[in-house]
Design a protein around this motif. Structure first.
Motif, PDB file in Angstrom:
ATOM      1  N   LEU A   1     -24.450 -81.908  15.810  1.00  0.00           N
ATOM      2  CA  LEU A   1     -23.519 -82.845  15.189  1.00  0.00           C
ATOM      3  C   LEU A   1     -22.090 -82.329  15.236  1.00  0.00           C
ATOM      4  CD1 LEU A   1     -25.385 -83.911  11.923  1.00  0.00           C
ATOM      5  CD2 LEU A   1     -25.085 -85.251  14.014  1.00  0.00           C
ATOM      6  N   MET A   2     -21.166 -83.278  15.425  1.00  0.00           N
ATOM      7  CA  MET A   2     -19.742 -82.963  15.387  1.00  0.00           C
ATOM      8  C   MET A   2     -19.058 -84.060  14.590  1.00  0.00           C
ATOM      9  SD  MET A   2     -17.250 -82.339  18.602  1.00  0.00           S
ATOM     10  CE  MET A   2     -15.531 -82.028  18.409  1.00  0.00           C
ATOM     11  N   SER A   3     -18.042 -83.699  13.850  1.00  0.00           N
ATOM     12  CA  SER A   3     -17.301 -84.681  13.074  1.00  0.00           C
ATOM     13  C   SER A   3     -16.660 -85.693  14.027  1.00  0.00           C
ATOM     14  CB  SER A   3     -16.229 -83.978  12.245  1.00  0.00           C
ATOM     15  OG  SER A   3     -15.556 -84.895  11.439  1.00  0.00           O
TER      16      SER A   3
ATOM     17  N   GLY B   1     -14.236 -80.310  15.291  1.00  0.00           N
ATOM     18  CA  GLY B   1     -15.101 -80.689  14.184  1.00  0.00           C
ATOM     19  C   GLY B   1     -16.504 -80.117  14.287  1.00  0.00           C
ATOM     20  N   PHE B   2     -16.633 -78.934  14.871  1.00  0.00           N
ATOM     21  CA  PHE B   2     -17.939 -78.284  15.027  1.00  0.00           C
ATOM     22  C   PHE B   2     -17.771 -76.799  14.779  1.00  0.00           C
ATOM     23  CE2 PHE B   2     -21.040 -75.909  17.469  1.00  0.00           C
ATOM     24  CZ  PHE B   2     -22.219 -76.543  17.134  1.00  0.00           C
ATOM     25  N   PRO B   3     -18.705 -76.179  14.130  1.00  0.00           N
ATOM     26  CA  PRO B   3     -19.862 -76.744  13.440  1.00  0.00           C
ATOM     27  C   PRO B   3     -19.479 -77.228  12.048  1.00  0.00           C
ATOM     28  CG  PRO B   3     -19.939 -74.361  13.259  1.00  0.00           C
ATOM     29  CD  PRO B   3     -18.724 -74.710  14.100  1.00  0.00           C
ATOM     30  N   LEU B   4     -20.170 -78.224  11.595  1.00  0.00           N
ATOM     31  CA  LEU B   4     -19.957 -78.738  10.245  1.00  0.00           C
ATOM     32  C   LEU B   4     -20.533 -77.743   9.243  1.00  0.00           C
ATOM     33  CD1 LEU B   4     -21.125 -82.333  11.063  1.00  0.00           C
ATOM     34  CD2 LEU B   4     -18.791 -81.705  10.474  1.00  0.00           C
ATOM     35  N   ALA B   5     -19.795 -77.494   8.182  1.00  0.00           N
ATOM     36  CA  ALA B   5     -20.314 -76.633   7.109  1.00  0.00           C
ATOM     37  C   ALA B   5     -21.348 -77.443   6.322  1.00  0.00           C
ATOM     38  CB  ALA B   5     -19.178 -76.197   6.197  1.00  0.00           C
ATOM     39  N   ILE B   6     -22.310 -76.747   5.740  1.00  0.00           N
ATOM     40  CA  ILE B   6     -23.335 -77.414   4.929  1.00  0.00           C
ATOM     41  C   ILE B   6     -23.251 -76.897   3.499  1.00  0.00           C
ATOM     42  CG2 ILE B   6     -25.792 -77.831   4.553  1.00  0.00           C
ATOM     43  CD1 ILE B   6     -26.291 -77.317   7.482  1.00  0.00           C
TER      44      ILE B   6
ATOM     45  N   GLU C   1     -30.811 -82.938   0.424  1.00  0.00           N
ATOM     46  CA  GLU C   1     -29.607 -83.449  -0.236  1.00  0.00           C
ATOM     47  C   GLU C   1     -28.505 -82.427  -0.047  1.00  0.00           C
ATOM     48  OE1 GLU C   1     -29.590 -86.489  -1.749  1.00  0.00           O
ATOM     49  OE2 GLU C   1     -31.755 -86.758  -1.484  1.00  0.00           O
ATOM     50  N   GLY C   2     -27.311 -82.911   0.185  1.00  0.00           N
ATOM     51  CA  GLY C   2     -26.185 -82.014   0.337  1.00  0.00           C
ATOM     52  C   GLY C   2     -25.004 -82.728   0.958  1.00  0.00           C
ATOM     53  N   VAL C   3     -24.114 -81.931   1.521  1.00  0.00           N
ATOM     54  CA  VAL C   3     -22.896 -82.469   2.115  1.00  0.00           C
ATOM     55  C   VAL C   3     -22.568 -81.670   3.376  1.00  0.00           C
ATOM     56  CG1 VAL C   3     -20.419 -82.880   1.751  1.00  0.00           C
ATOM     57  CG2 VAL C   3     -21.993 -83.109  -0.165  1.00  0.00           C
ATOM     58  N   LEU C   4     -22.147 -82.376   4.417  1.00  0.00           N
ATOM     59  CA  LEU C   4     -21.596 -81.751   5.618  1.00  0.00           C
ATOM     60  C   LEU C   4     -20.082 -81.822   5.497  1.00  0.00           C
ATOM     61  CD1 LEU C   4     -23.848 -83.466   8.311  1.00  0.00           C
ATOM     62  CD2 LEU C   4     -24.033 -81.128   7.471  1.00  0.00           C
ATOM     63  N   VAL C   5     -19.389 -80.749   5.862  1.00  0.00           N
ATOM     64  CA  VAL C   5     -17.934 -80.700   5.725  1.00  0.00           C
ATOM     65  C   VAL C   5     -17.321 -80.379   7.078  1.00  0.00           C
ATOM     66  CG1 VAL C   5     -15.983 -79.663   4.502  1.00  0.00           C
ATOM     67  CG2 VAL C   5     -18.201 -79.877   3.348  1.00  0.00           C
ATOM     68  N   CYS C   6     -16.381 -81.223   7.500  1.00  0.00           N
ATOM     69  CA  CYS C   6     -15.696 -81.027   8.780  1.00  0.00           C
ATOM     70  C   CYS C   6     -14.748 -79.834   8.676  1.00  0.00           C
ATOM     71  CB  CYS C   6     -14.906 -82.285   9.142  1.00  0.00           C
ATOM     72  SG  CYS C   6     -13.897 -82.086  10.634  1.00  0.00           S
ATOM     73  N   PRO C   7     -14.822 -78.889   9.627  1.00  0.00           N
ATOM     74  CA  PRO C   7     -13.941 -77.718   9.579  1.00  0.00           C
ATOM     75  C   PRO C   7     -12.485 -78.050   9.911  1.00  0.00           C
ATOM     76  CG  PRO C   7     -15.263 -77.667  11.568  1.00  0.00           C
ATOM     77  CD  PRO C   7     -15.752 -78.832  10.752  1.00  0.00           C
ATOM     78  N   GLU C   8     -12.251 -79.176  10.579  1.00  0.00           N
ATOM     79  CA  GLU C   8     -10.893 -79.544  10.967  1.00  0.00           C
ATOM     80  C   GLU C   8     -10.197 -80.376   9.895  1.00  0.00           C
ATOM     81  OE1 GLU C   8      -8.939 -82.492  14.268  1.00  0.00           O
ATOM     82  OE2 GLU C   8     -10.437 -81.076  14.998  1.00  0.00           O
TER      83      GLU C   8
ATOM     84  N   ASP D   1     -11.745 -81.379   6.732  1.00  0.00           N
ATOM     85  CA  ASP D   1     -12.363 -81.241   5.411  1.00  0.00           C
ATOM     86  C   ASP D   1     -13.006 -82.538   4.927  1.00  0.00           C
ATOM     87  OD1 ASP D   1     -11.899 -78.527   5.066  1.00  0.00           O
ATOM     88  OD2 ASP D   1      -9.900 -78.860   4.224  1.00  0.00           O
ATOM     89  N   LYS D   2     -13.189 -83.499   5.826  1.00  0.00           N
ATOM     90  CA  LYS D   2     -13.891 -84.729   5.448  1.00  0.00           C
ATOM     91  C   LYS D   2     -15.339 -84.374   5.116  1.00  0.00           C
ATOM     92  CE  LYS D   2     -14.922 -89.415   6.692  1.00  0.00           C
ATOM     93  NZ  LYS D   2     -14.751 -90.530   7.568  1.00  0.00           N
ATOM     94  N   ARG D   3     -15.870 -85.044   4.091  1.00  0.00           N
ATOM     95  CA  ARG D   3     -17.209 -84.749   3.602  1.00  0.00           C
ATOM     96  C   ARG D   3     -18.150 -85.890   3.960  1.00  0.00           C
ATOM     97  NH1 ARG D   3     -17.037 -80.650  -0.053  1.00  0.00           N
ATOM     98  NH2 ARG D   3     -18.672 -81.450  -1.390  1.00  0.00           N
ATOM     99  N   PHE D   4     -19.308 -85.515   4.500  1.00  0.00           N
ATOM    100  CA  PHE D   4     -20.335 -86.472   4.894  1.00  0.00           C
ATOM    101  C   PHE D   4     -21.601 -86.183   4.088  1.00  0.00           C
ATOM    102  CE2 PHE D   4     -17.659 -85.553   8.587  1.00  0.00           C
ATOM    103  CZ  PHE D   4     -17.196 -86.819   8.912  1.00  0.00           C
ATOM    104  N   PRO D   5     -22.054 -87.136   3.282  1.00  0.00           N
ATOM    105  CA  PRO D   5     -23.230 -86.878   2.430  1.00  0.00           C
ATOM    106  C   PRO D   5     -24.531 -86.833   3.229  1.00  0.00           C
ATOM    107  CG  PRO D   5     -22.515 -89.154   2.183  1.00  0.00           C
ATOM    108  CD  PRO D   5     -21.502 -88.477   3.077  1.00  0.00           C
ATOM    109  N   ILE D   6     -25.460 -86.045   2.720  1.00  0.00           N
ATOM    110  CA  ILE D   6     -26.833 -86.030   3.229  1.00  0.00           C
ATOM    111  C   ILE D   6     -27.686 -86.540   2.079  1.00  0.00           C
ATOM    112  CG2 ILE D   6     -28.747 -84.636   4.124  1.00  0.00           C
ATOM    113  CD1 ILE D   6     -26.591 -82.501   4.860  1.00  0.00           C
ATOM    114  N   LYS D   7     -28.346 -87.665   2.289  1.00  0.00           N
ATOM    115  CA  LYS D   7     -29.201 -88.276   1.267  1.00  0.00           C
ATOM    116  C   LYS D   7     -30.591 -88.464   1.860  1.00  0.00           C
ATOM    117  CE  LYS D   7     -25.900 -89.407  -1.745  1.00  0.00           C
ATOM    118  NZ  LYS D   7     -25.608 -88.554  -2.817  1.00  0.00           N
ATOM    119  N   GLU D   8     -31.582 -87.971   1.164  1.00  0.00           N
ATOM    120  CA  GLU D   8     -32.973 -88.081   1.600  1.00  0.00           C
ATOM    121  C   GLU D   8     -33.163 -87.576   3.039  1.00  0.00           C
ATOM    122  OE1 GLU D   8     -34.515 -92.008   0.780  1.00  0.00           O
ATOM    123  OE2 GLU D   8     -33.729 -91.960  -1.253  1.00  0.00           O
ATOM    124  N   GLY D   9     -32.418 -86.528   3.380  1.00  0.00           N
ATOM    125  CA  GLY D   9     -32.548 -85.893   4.689  1.00  0.00           C
ATOM    126  C   GLY D   9     -31.768 -86.564   5.807  1.00  0.00           C
ATOM    127  N   ILE D  10     -30.982 -87.594   5.474  1.00  0.00           N
ATOM    128  CA  ILE D  10     -30.250 -88.335   6.505  1.00  0.00           C
ATOM    129  C   ILE D  10     -28.750 -88.150   6.302  1.00  0.00           C
ATOM    130  CG2 ILE D  10     -29.805 -90.608   7.512  1.00  0.00           C
ATOM    131  CD1 ILE D  10     -32.623 -91.392   6.403  1.00  0.00           C
TER     132      ILE D  10
END
Length: 154
Positions: free
Chosen positions: A9-11, A17-22, A132-139, A141-150
């Protein structure tokens, strides 16, 4: 979301935008059938340094999430201790299995025939699940949610 997916995955709309922080909120280990050939073929498709860094950050994130759950359970104002006990146990079990699947900093030369290495890789790629969690773009800092593994990359 499996760590194999995360490694690809890339932002969107970024150059770096790689790698996304978790940021891990809930992690599980889901056993999957071992396939040595599949794991060996995946080596060419993986960004190895990013995978090793991700495993270290997920391990740290699982430990931090476990600590937060422990604090919540010990809080006298916490009314819902039972679900957190299960979450704490799940996180600890996942953390222990993740530690067993530790990856070397570089791919060994004999990776295609090194069953111990392939089993550790299999565990990290296919059995560790960020529920559950959040992916964070290194470039950005946009946050992408992870819900139910997606992960939601929108």
């Amino acid at each position: 979301m499996k760590l194999m997916t995360h490694n690809m995955l890339m932002s969107p709309g970024t150059r770096n935008g790689f790698p996304l922080a978790i940021e891990v909120e809930k992690m599980e280990v889901v056993e999957a059938e071992f396939n040595a050939d599949f794991c060996a073929r995946m080596i060419e498709k993986l960004e190895w340094a990013a995978l090793v860094a991700t495993v270290a950050s997920v391990r740290a994130g699982a430990a931090a999430a476990q600590l937060a759950i422990l604090r919540a359970i010990r809080s006298p104002h916490h009314a819902h201790a039972q679900p957190h006990r299960r979450s704490r146990a799940t996180l600890r079990a996942a953390q222990l299995k993740l530690e067993k699947g530790e990856l070397p900093p570089a791919v060994p030369e004999d990776y295609a025939t090194n069953e111990e290495f392939l089993k550790a890789l299999h565990h990290v790629l296919l059995e560790v699940e960020i529920v559950e969690g959040v992916l964070v773009c290194p470039e950005t800092d946009k946050r992408f949610p992870i819900k139910e593994g997606i992960p939601s990359m929108l």
